[in-house]
Design a protein around this motif. Structure first.
Motif, PDB file in Angstrom:
ATOM      1  N   SER A 166       7.672   2.826  -0.509  1.00  0.00           N
ATOM      2  CA  SER A 166       8.968   2.519  -1.133  1.00  0.00           C
ATOM      3  C   SER A 166       9.971   3.640  -0.912  1.00  0.00           C
ATOM      4  O   SER A 166      11.178   3.456  -1.111  1.00  0.00           O
ATOM      5  N   GLN A 167       9.481   4.792  -0.475  1.00  0.00           N
ATOM      6  CA  GLN A 167      10.370   5.933  -0.247  1.00  0.00           C
ATOM      7  C   GLN A 167      10.937   5.963   1.173  1.00  0.00           C
ATOM      8  O   GLN A 167      11.665   6.880   1.528  1.00  0.00           O
ATOM      9  N   PHE A 168      10.606   4.942   1.973  1.00  0.00           N
ATOM     10  CA  PHE A 168      11.082   4.920   3.347  1.00  0.00           C
ATOM     11  C   PHE A 168      12.437   4.244   3.454  1.00  0.00           C
ATOM     12  O   PHE A 168      12.773   3.336   2.696  1.00  0.00           O
ATOM     13  N   SER A 190       6.345  -7.327   4.273  1.00  0.00           N
ATOM     14  CA  SER A 190       7.120  -8.217   3.405  1.00  0.00           C
ATOM     15  C   SER A 190       7.814  -7.386   2.341  1.00  0.00           C
ATOM     16  O   SER A 190       7.192  -6.545   1.693  1.00  0.00           O
ATOM     17  N   GLU A 191       9.109  -7.610   2.171  1.00  0.00           N
ATOM     18  CA  GLU A 191       9.876  -6.794   1.240  1.00  0.00           C
ATOM     19  C   GLU A 191       9.448  -6.995  -0.200  1.00  0.00           C
ATOM     20  O   GLU A 191       9.513  -6.086  -1.007  1.00  0.00           O
ATOM     21  N   ASN A 192       9.026  -8.200  -0.539  1.00  0.00           N
ATOM     22  CA  ASN A 192       8.570  -8.443  -1.905  1.00  0.00           C
ATOM     23  C   ASN A 192       7.642  -9.652  -1.941  1.00  0.00           C
ATOM     24  O   ASN A 192       7.345 -10.247  -0.902  1.00  0.00           O
ATOM     25  N   LYS A 193       7.200  -9.989  -3.123  1.00  0.00           N
ATOM     26  CA  LYS A 193       6.141 -10.989  -3.275  1.00  0.00           C
ATOM     27  C   LYS A 193       6.589 -12.420  -3.031  1.00  0.00           C
ATOM     28  O   LYS A 193       5.746 -13.328  -3.027  1.00  0.00           O
ATOM     29  N   ASP A 194       7.876 -12.671  -2.841  1.00  0.00           N
ATOM     30  CA  ASP A 194       8.290 -14.050  -2.591  1.00  0.00           C
ATOM     31  C   ASP A 194       8.123 -14.436  -1.123  1.00  0.00           C
ATOM     32  O   ASP A 194       8.397 -15.575  -0.735  1.00  0.00           O
ATOM     33  N   LEU A 195       7.648 -13.488  -0.296  1.00  0.00           N
ATOM     34  CA  LEU A 195       7.349 -13.741   1.116  1.00  0.00           C
ATOM     35  C   LEU A 195       8.534 -14.344   1.863  1.00  0.00           C
ATOM     36  O   LEU A 195       8.393 -15.281   2.650  1.00  0.00           O
ATOM     37  N   LYS A 196       9.717 -13.798   1.606  1.00  0.00           N
ATOM     38  CA  LYS A 196      10.939 -14.317   2.248  1.00  0.00           C
ATOM     39  C   LYS A 196      10.818 -14.333   3.771  1.00  0.00           C
ATOM     40  O   LYS A 196      11.171 -15.309   4.429  1.00  0.00           O
TER      41      LYS A 196
END
Length: 310
Positions: free
Chosen positions: A44-46, A264-270
């Protein structure tokens, strides 16, 4: 010999839909693991890089996957290996200044105050300029790095022969790169050469999956296309590899689920959801190439072996 029964388009679509559903469910499970929490905290720090910077990075260092500045790596408790060459990127430098302008009326005439002085309005102007900076890839650092993936260790009978046939028949050159190892990458698609490179010491299952992953990159992602973000591109390539392998009876979930989750940026798998048609179309195209070139065939039910035509 086992008789190979050619599937109808409807059966193939049902199989593809089921595999993609399994893929989505498998990736979602990764998000609930303790490994993912550790991974997320670390990465998350990237910084997210622009499309132009991603192209710059990959043209200089094709195996790059995660890059950060020297300072960021140190902050994460990792050291850049001595002698590592920096990868050039454009670093945005914000600037601002106060601009003064005379105020005009509706007739574009300058306004004056009671003392006969021009009425001046001050506005803040903001912008960006750029300078070259250096970043380093994760393969150029030393230390313990959280991971969500496991190398595939299987060597299915006859798969080596199929890999050789695919390499020989590919319209995109596929070569082995002896410089790749466990600290670098399994393979990469070189944007300059328009060629695929694979680590030669992999077990046949991981080599096959990597070949399909990079083949998908060569078909979908190059320096002249800016349709997809880096995250979308990686999710598309690995999802295609998973679908193709599963259609042939090979399970790559141990690697693919974690890899896709990591991009994947988040759990909604956009990134996965917006790419389902691209993944299905690319998988079908690659499967046709494999069936035309090798003795590998789509499997019926859960039979994990190769079908031979009699």
């Amino acid at each position: 010999m086992t008789k190979y029964i050619k599937k109808s388009k409807e059966d193939k679509k049902k199989e593809m839909d089921q595999i993609i559903e399994n893929l989505q469910n498998g990736v979602k499970e990764v998000f609930t693991s303790e490994n993912y929490l550790n991974y997320l905290k670390f990465f998350s720090q990237f910084h997210n890089y622009s499309f132009n910077n991603v192209i710059m990075i990959l043209m200089q260092y094709p195996i790059a996957s995660r890059v950060a500045s020297f300072k960021t790596w140190n902050k994460l408790g990792l050291k850049v290996k001595k002698g590592s060459k920096g990868i050039k990127v454009l670093v945005p430098i914000p600037y601002s200044y106060i601009k003064e302008e005379a105020v005009t009326d509706e007739f574009n005439q300058v306004k004056y105050d009671r003392d006969g002085n021009k009425v001046i309005e001050q506005t803040e102007v903001k912008g960006l300029t750029f300078r070259l900076g250096n970043v380093f890839d994760i393969s150029q650092v030393e230390g313990e790095i959280p991971s969500l993936i496991n190398e595939l260790k299987d060597n299915p009978k006859g798969l080596d022969k199929a890999i050789e046939s695919l390499i020989a028949s590919s319209d995109v050159p596929i070569n082995y790169d002896d410089t790749l190892n466990s600290n670098t990458a399994y393979g990469y698609y070189d944007l300059n050469e328009k060629a695929i490179y694979i680590r030669p010491d992999l077990n046949s299952m991981h080599m096959f999956k990597t070949l399909i992953h990079e083949k998908a990159h060569s078909m979908l992602h190059n320096k002249d296309q800016n349709k997809y973000t880096r995250e979308e591109a990686e999710v598309q390539a690995e999802s295609t590899a998973f679908v193709v392998c599963n259609c042939l009876g090979f399970d790559t979930s141990e690697y693919s689920f974690g890899y896709i989750a990591s991009w994947s940026e988040n759990k909604d798998l956009k990134e996965l959801k917006v790419s389902l048609k691209v993944i299905a179309d690319t998988s079908n195209e690659i499967l046709n190439w494999i069936e035309e070139t090798t003795e590998l065939r789509g499997v019926d039910n859960n039979l994990n072996n190769m079908k031979e035509v009699i």
